[in-house]
Design a protein around this motif. Structure first.
Motif, PDB file in Angstrom:
ATOM      1  N   ILE A 117      21.306  15.305  -5.596  1.00 17.94           N
ATOM      2  CA  ILE A 117      22.158  14.445  -4.756  1.00 17.94           C
ATOM      3  C   ILE A 117      23.570  15.022  -4.672  1.00 17.94           C
ATOM      4  N   SER A 118      24.069  15.563  -5.805  1.00 17.82           N
ATOM      5  CA  SER A 118      25.450  16.059  -5.784  1.00 17.82           C
ATOM      6  C   SER A 118      25.565  17.516  -5.333  1.00 17.82           C
ATOM      7  N   GLY A 119      24.462  18.124  -4.900  1.00 19.97           N
ATOM      8  CA  GLY A 119      24.534  19.461  -4.300  1.00 19.97           C
ATOM      9  C   GLY A 119      24.570  20.614  -5.284  1.00 19.97           C
ATOM     10  N   ILE A 120      24.276  20.328  -6.558  1.00 24.93           N
ATOM     11  CA  ILE A 120      24.288  21.378  -7.586  1.00 24.93           C
ATOM     12  C   ILE A 120      22.964  22.130  -7.585  1.00 24.93           C
ATOM     13  N   THR A 121      21.884  21.399  -7.355  1.00 25.28           N
ATOM     14  CA  THR A 121      20.556  22.014  -7.285  1.00 25.28           C
ATOM     15  C   THR A 121      19.987  21.830  -5.884  1.00 25.28           C
ATOM     16  N   ARG A 122      19.496  22.920  -5.305  1.00 23.97           N
ATOM     17  CA  ARG A 122      18.892  22.856  -3.967  1.00 23.97           C
ATOM     18  C   ARG A 122      17.409  22.534  -4.093  1.00 23.97           C
ATOM     19  N   PRO A 123      16.950  21.494  -3.419  1.00 28.67           N
ATOM     20  CA  PRO A 123      15.523  21.205  -3.476  1.00 28.67           C
ATOM     21  C   PRO A 123      14.727  22.224  -2.658  1.00 28.67           C
ATOM     22  N   LYS A 124      13.498  22.450  -3.093  1.00 29.13           N
ATOM     23  CA  LYS A 124      12.606  23.373  -2.380  1.00 29.13           C
ATOM     24  C   LYS A 124      12.060  22.684  -1.136  1.00 29.13           C
ATOM     25  N   GLN A 125      11.921  21.365  -1.237  1.00 30.94           N
ATOM     26  CA  GLN A 125      11.446  20.582  -0.085  1.00 30.94           C
ATOM     27  C   GLN A 125      12.109  19.224  -0.078  1.00 30.94           C
ATOM     28  N   GLY A 126      12.045  18.555   1.082  1.00 26.19           N
ATOM     29  CA  GLY A 126      12.560  17.197   1.195  1.00 26.19           C
ATOM     30  C   GLY A 126      14.005  17.153   1.619  1.00 26.19           C
ATOM     31  N   ARG A 179      21.713  20.171   2.291  1.00 26.28           N
ATOM     32  CA  ARG A 179      22.227  21.540   2.119  1.00 26.28           C
ATOM     33  C   ARG A 179      23.752  21.600   2.126  1.00 26.28           C
ATOM     34  N   ALA A 180      24.389  20.444   1.992  1.00 22.78           N
ATOM     35  CA  ALA A 180      25.852  20.438   1.952  1.00 22.78           C
ATOM     36  C   ALA A 180      26.343  20.985   0.613  1.00 22.78           C
ATOM     37  N   SER A 181      27.560  21.507   0.603  1.00 22.67           N
ATOM     38  CA  SER A 181      28.121  22.046  -0.637  1.00 22.67           C
ATOM     39  C   SER A 181      28.522  20.893  -1.557  1.00 22.67           C
ATOM     40  N   GLU A 182      28.659  21.220  -2.835  1.00 25.54           N
ATOM     41  CA  GLU A 182      29.111  20.242  -3.815  1.00 25.54           C
ATOM     42  C   GLU A 182      30.409  19.579  -3.375  1.00 25.54           C
ATOM     43  N   SER A 183      31.359  20.387  -2.884  1.00 24.55           N
ATOM     44  CA  SER A 183      32.662  19.820  -2.533  1.00 24.55           C
ATOM     45  C   SER A 183      32.562  18.953  -1.277  1.00 24.55           C
ATOM     46  N   ALA A 184      31.708  19.340  -0.325  1.00 29.11           N
ATOM     47  CA  ALA A 184      31.551  18.516   0.884  1.00 29.11           C
ATOM     48  C   ALA A 184      30.928  17.167   0.530  1.00 29.11           C
ATOM     49  N   ILE A 185      29.991  17.176  -0.402  1.00 25.52           N
ATOM     50  CA  ILE A 185      29.329  15.934  -0.822  1.00 25.52           C
ATOM     51  C   ILE A 185      30.328  15.021  -1.541  1.00 25.52           C
ATOM     52  N   ALA A 186      31.125  15.613  -2.421  1.00 22.48           N
ATOM     53  CA  ALA A 186      32.157  14.843  -3.124  1.00 22.48           C
ATOM     54  C   ALA A 186      33.166  14.282  -2.122  1.00 22.48           C
ATOM     55  N   GLN A 187      33.534  15.112  -1.168  1.00 22.45           N
ATOM     56  CA  GLN A 187      34.510  14.706  -0.148  1.00 22.45           C
ATOM     57  C   GLN A 187      33.978  13.552   0.707  1.00 22.45           C
ATOM     58  N   ALA A 188      32.668  13.528   0.913  1.00 24.45           N
ATOM     59  CA  ALA A 188      32.050  12.443   1.687  1.00 24.45           C
ATOM     60  C   ALA A 188      32.056  11.127   0.908  1.00 24.45           C
ATOM     61  N   GLY A 189      32.354  11.199  -0.415  1.00 17.77           N
ATOM     62  CA  GLY A 189      32.450   9.979  -1.211  1.00 17.77           C
ATOM     63  C   GLY A 189      31.307   9.778  -2.195  1.00 17.77           C
ATOM     64  N   VAL A 190      30.528  10.825  -2.402  1.00 13.45           N
ATOM     65  CA  VAL A 190      29.419  10.754  -3.376  1.00 13.45           C
ATOM     66  C   VAL A 190      29.884  11.457  -4.645  1.00 13.45           C
ATOM     67  N   ILE A 194      44.286  13.701 -10.927  1.00 10.39           N
ATOM     68  CA  ILE A 194      43.386  14.738 -10.395  1.00 10.39           C
ATOM     69  C   ILE A 194      42.253  14.082  -9.622  1.00 10.39           C
ATOM     70  N   GLY A 195      41.672  13.037 -10.208  1.00  8.16           N
ATOM     71  CA  GLY A 195      40.590  12.315  -9.538  1.00  8.16           C
ATOM     72  C   GLY A 195      41.049  11.710  -8.221  1.00  8.16           C
ATOM     73  N   ALA A 196      42.240  11.119  -8.213  1.00  9.46           N
ATOM     74  CA  ALA A 196      42.754  10.463  -7.004  1.00  9.46           C
ATOM     75  C   ALA A 196      43.021  11.490  -5.905  1.00  9.46           C
ATOM     76  N   GLN A 197      43.635  12.599  -6.257  1.00 10.16           N
ATOM     77  CA  GLN A 197      43.978  13.588  -5.235  1.00 10.16           C
ATOM     78  C   GLN A 197      42.749  14.281  -4.681  1.00 10.16           C
ATOM     79  N   ALA A 198      41.714  14.392  -5.541  1.00  5.22           N
ATOM     80  CA  ALA A 198      40.482  15.047  -5.091  1.00  5.22           C
ATOM     81  C   ALA A 198      39.772  14.213  -4.028  1.00  5.22           C
ATOM     82  N   GLY A 199      40.062  12.932  -3.974  1.00  2.93           N
ATOM     83  CA  GLY A 199      39.289  12.055  -3.107  1.00  2.93           C
ATOM     84  C   GLY A 199      39.806  11.889  -1.689  1.00  2.93           C
ATOM     85  N   PHE A 200      40.992  12.355  -1.425  1.00  2.00           N
ATOM     86  CA  PHE A 200      41.576  12.085  -0.113  1.00  2.00           C
ATOM     87  C   PHE A 200      41.954  13.382   0.578  1.00  2.00           C
TER      88      PHE A 200
END
Ligand SMILES: Nc1ncnc2c1ncn2[C@@H]1O[C@H](COP(=O)(O)OP(=O)(O)O)[C@@H](O)[C@H]1O
Ligand SMILES: [Mg+2]
Length: 241
Positions: free
Chosen positions: A50-59, A71-82, A103-109
Motif C-alpha cells: 500500500i505504501s509503495g515500498i514493495t511492488r506487487p507482481k499482480q493486482g 505503481r506510484a512512488s513511496e513519496s507520491a503515495i505519502a503526498q496523496a495522504g496515505v 518534519i511530519g507537518a512539513q512533509a504533508g503539505f
C-alpha cells in the motif's frame, strides 16, 4: 460508505515464496480496521504494498476510489495522504520532540505553511499524543511508549487520509497501551481510514470496527472481533496458539 483503500487480487512473491496470494480487501473511510494473523502471514508486506515500498507482481491498489497507486512512488503515495508508522520507531538522534513533529507537518503539505500555522499545528499534535510537557526534550530520551506516540504524531501532523500503524503497542506497558487506545480512537474521522496491524487482541477489540485475519497471504476471515474470536479456523491457525 466510501472506500478509502481497495486492494484487489494482489500477489507478492519473494523467490518462490508467496507472501500475498491474490489478496483482496476494501477499507472504508471512517473505519478502524485491524489486520491480524500469525507471524509471516503477510501483514507487513500488505502495508509495504500500500505504501509503495514493495511492488506487487499482480493486482492493484486504489486509493479514494479513483487514484490507482499500485505503481506510484513511496513519496507520491505519502503526498496523496496515505501515511505509515513502521514497526520499529525511527527516532532522529539530536532532534527534539517538536522538531520531529515539524518534519511530519512539513512533509504533508505541498506548499510551505506559514510559521504561525505550523507552530499551531505542532502544538495541537504534541498535545494529542500526550507529550505537551516534552516538546523541547531530545526525542532519544523518551520512553519506548512515548517514542511510539511521537511516530504517530509525525504521521498525524500531515493530516493524513489513511493512517497505517504497524504494531503500535508492541512492548508497551499496560498503562501505555491504555493511553494508545484513547489516542487511536481520537484519530478516527469520517474522512479518514485507520489500519492497524497488532498482536494484542484486547487492544484490537477495543479499537477496531472490523478485523481482517490474514493467513498465508490470504484473507482467512473478516468481521467483528467477537466473530473473529468465535471462528474455529481463526482459533486453529492463530488465537489458539
Ligand atoms: N523482502 C523480503 N524478502 C524475502 N522474504 C520476505 C521479505 N519480506 C517478507 N518476507 C517473508 O514474507 C512473509 C511475510 O512477511 P510479513 O509480511 O513481514 O509477515 P507479518 O508481518 O504478517 O509477520 C514472511 O515469511 C517473511 O519472511
Ligand atoms: Mg509484521
Amino acid at each position: 460508505m466510501t472506500v478509502a483503500l481497495l486492494v484487489e487480487n494482489v500477489g507478492v512473491t519473494f523467490g518462490s515464496f508467496r507472501a500475498l496470494d491474490a489478496l483482496s480487501l476494501a477499507i472504508d473511510f471512517g473505519e478502524v480496521r485491524a489486520i491480524i494473523g500469525p507471524n509471516g502471514a503477510g501483514k507487513t508486506t500488505l502495508l509495504d504494498v500500500i505504501s509503495g515500498i514493495t511492488r506487487p507482481k499482480q493486482g492493484r491498489v486504489v486509493f479514494d476510489q479513483t487514484t490507482d497507486i499500485t505503481r506510484a512512488s513511496e513519496s507520491a503515495i505519502a503526498q496523496a495522504g496515505v501515511r505509515r508508522k513502521f514497526q520499529k520507531p525511527s527516532i532522529f538522534e539530536g532532534l527534539s520532540v517538536r522538531e520531529h513533529v515539524a518534519i511530519g507537518a512539513q512533509a504533508g503539505f505541498r506548499r510551505r505553511m506559514s510559521e504561525t500555522a505550523l507552530q499551531e499545528r505542532i502544538a495541537e499534535v504534541i498535545e494529542s499524543i500526550g507529550l505537551a510537557d516534552h516538546g523541547e526534550r531530545p526525542a532519544s530520551e523518551l520512553a519506548h511508549g512515548q517514542k511510539q506516540w511521537l511516530e504517530i504524531g509525525m504521521v498525524l501532523a500531515s493530516n493524513p487520509k489513511v493512517v497505517m500503524l504497524d504494531e503500535p503497542v508492541a512492548g508497551l506497558t499496560d498503562e501505555e497501551t491504555e493511553r494508545t487506545v484513547a489516542l487511536v480512537r481520537g484519530l478516527r474521522r469520517p474522512d479518514r481510514a485507520i489500519v492497524v496491524v497488532e498482536h494484542d487482541m484486547d487492544f484490537v477489540e477495543r479499537i477496531a470496527d472490523r478485523v481482517t485475519v490474514l493467513h498465508e497471504g490470504k484473507t482467512l476471515f473478516e468481521g467483528s472481533m467477537a466473530h473473529v474470536r468465535a471462528d474455529p479456523r481463526v482459533v486453529d491457525v492463530y488465537l489458539g496458539r
